[in-house]
Design an enzyme around this catalytic site. Structure first.
Site, PDB file in Angstrom:
ATOM      1  N   ASP A 198     -11.058   2.855   4.684  1.00 15.31           N
ATOM      2  CA  ASP A 198     -11.438   1.434   4.672  1.00 15.31           C
ATOM      3  C   ASP A 198     -12.964   1.282   4.686  1.00 15.31           C
ATOM      4  O   ASP A 198     -13.487   0.186   4.487  1.00 15.31           O
ATOM      5  CB  ASP A 198     -10.855   0.753   5.917  1.00 15.31           C
ATOM      6  CG  ASP A 198      -9.949  -0.416   5.568  1.00 15.31           C
ATOM      7  OD1 ASP A 198      -9.816  -0.707   4.366  1.00 15.31           O
ATOM      8  OD2 ASP A 198      -9.396  -1.023   6.503  1.00 15.31           O
ATOM      9  N   GLN A 219      -4.447  -1.409   9.820  1.00 15.64           N
ATOM     10  CA  GLN A 219      -4.392  -2.739   9.221  1.00 15.64           C
ATOM     11  C   GLN A 219      -4.965  -3.785  10.186  1.00 15.64           C
ATOM     12  O   GLN A 219      -4.554  -3.860  11.342  1.00 15.64           O
ATOM     13  CB  GLN A 219      -2.936  -3.087   8.860  1.00 15.64           C
ATOM     14  CG  GLN A 219      -2.785  -4.392   8.129  1.00 15.64           C
ATOM     15  CD  GLN A 219      -3.380  -4.379   6.727  1.00 15.64           C
ATOM     16  OE1 GLN A 219      -3.257  -3.407   5.986  1.00 15.64           O
ATOM     17  NE2 GLN A 219      -4.067  -5.449   6.363  1.00 15.64           N
ATOM     18  N   LYS A 263       0.839  -1.210   0.000  1.00 13.20           N
ATOM     19  CA  LYS A 263       0.000   0.000   0.000  1.00 13.20           C
ATOM     20  C   LYS A 263       0.869   1.253   0.000  1.00 13.20           C
ATOM     21  O   LYS A 263       0.628   2.190  -0.765  1.00 13.20           O
ATOM     22  CB  LYS A 263      -0.932  -0.009   1.220  1.00 13.20           C
ATOM     23  CG  LYS A 263      -2.062  -1.032   1.097  1.00 13.20           C
ATOM     24  CD  LYS A 263      -2.768  -1.272   2.417  1.00 13.20           C
ATOM     25  CE  LYS A 263      -3.792  -2.409   2.252  1.00 13.20           C
ATOM     26  NZ  LYS A 263      -4.363  -2.860   3.524  1.00 13.20           N
TER      27      LYS A 263
END
Ligand code: NAP
Length: 311
Positions: A129, A106, A62
């Site tokens: 997200d 994460q 990422k």
């Protein structure tokens, strides 16, 4: 419309790598425009707690793609023993940092940390997200301010690319009802006016339900659970599953990645199908970059650019 015979035609393979490259190119183009016209550089912060090897790989990928797009890319790596209040303090600092437009913590977190208060602490407009309850609600309300979770957003792009004509009225079956994938995919398809069925582990006669679908999205996490002959002739199949299984044919101790759909058999029935790997997987990071650009544009009241897939 005539459909290909299973004995004479195989499904078109949906190339997720190619589509994700197109999305990333569109993000790069719009980023250059945003920077040139406003001097705002999209900023993405990825927070990693602990040393989960798979998470380290994802976070590294990422950060690399974000930097390649010219984003301001930040990684906060915290020790596995980080407390909830320490993690919340990091999120709070990123929430207040004007150079950061997107925050991703994460998952999974180490077992002693509950993800819910951490996700709840992210400012919804920086929640790239799409897991904050405000964004879940906005998606459910068809509110364009929703940050849409990346993998589901990627699934919708692939579906729109694979189906000619409107999605409205199509029969879609989503197998899996996780907050991360199944439910948001179902919301997105409902938002496109599909007739959506959500199946899960308690669903009875799953094969019959899948056979009725023009669009099948499998997000289960069970290797090749969906049989090839469950797929209706000409259906579009999006396989989100990523399952590592033993592959003794490749040598002792070797493994390979398979999806939730019996791919080779399904290709003889489907009209279009995503492979695993190389289907949905590459779309996830591309949509994260798209979400970060969208967040940066909104932060300065700028219209959200139209990216590949009609976003
Ligand atoms: P999850 O949270 O474990 O959810 C799995 C869902 O499948 C649940 O709703 C479960 O039903 C349902 N299910 C389990 N067994 C079933 C069965 N025999 N019949 C019908 N439904 C069944 O998993 P997830 O996070 O959604 O992920 C699903 C898969 O996608 C995994 O393989 C994961 O690795 C993959 N994934 C890929 C990406 C990507 O970027 N490509 C991103 C995220 C996830 P219940 O709710 O009844 O338990």
């Amino acid at each position: 419309m005539s459909h290909p015979s299973p004995s004479t035609a195989e499904a078109r393979v949906i190339d997720g790598r190619a589509v994700s490259a197109e999305v990333t190119d569109a993000v790069a183009r719009e980023t250059r425009r945003l920077v040139a016209e406003t001097s705002v550089v999209p900023g993405l912060a990825v927070v990693l707690v602990g040393e989960n090897p798979a998470s380290q790989v994802y976070v590294g990928a990422k950060g690399k793609i974000a930097a390649g797009l010219g984003f301001h890319s930040v990684q906060r790596t915290l020790p596995a023993a980080t407390t909830e209040s320490e993690l919340l303090a990091v999120v709070d600092a990123l929430n207040r940092d004007p150079a950061i437009h997107g925050i991703l913590v994460q998952l999974p977190l180490p077992p002693h940390l509950d993800k819910t208060p951490v996700i709840d602490a992210i400012r919804p407009e920086k929640d790239v997200d799409g897991l904050h309850p405000v964004n879940v609600g906005r998606l459910s309300n068809n509110d364009p301010r929703a940050m849409v979770p990346c993998t589901p957003a990627g699934c919708l792009v692939l579906i729109k690319r694979s189906i000619e004509g409107p999605l409205a009225g199509r029969r879609a079956v989503v197998v899996g009802r996780s907050n991360l994938v199944g439910k948001p995919v179902a919301q997105l398809l409902l938002g496109e006016n599909c007739t959506v069925t959500i199946a899960h582990s308690r669903t009875q006669d799953l094969p019959a339900i899948v056979r009725g679908a023009e669009i099948v999205v499998a997000a289960i996490g069970r290797p090749e659970l969906i049989g090839g002959d469950w797929i209706a002739r000409g259906a579009t199949v999006i396989d989100v599953g990523m399952n590592r299984i033993a592959a003794p044919e490749r040598g002792a101790g070797k493994t390979r990645l398979v999806g939730d759909v019996a791919y080779e058999a399904a290709r003889r029935h489907a009209g279009a199908i995503t492979p695993v790997p190389g289907g949905v997987g590459p779309m996830t990071i591309a949509m994260l970059m798209a979400n970060t650009l969208v967040a940066a544009c909104r932060s300065v009241g700028r219209a959200v650019p139209v990216l590949e897939g009609g976003r």
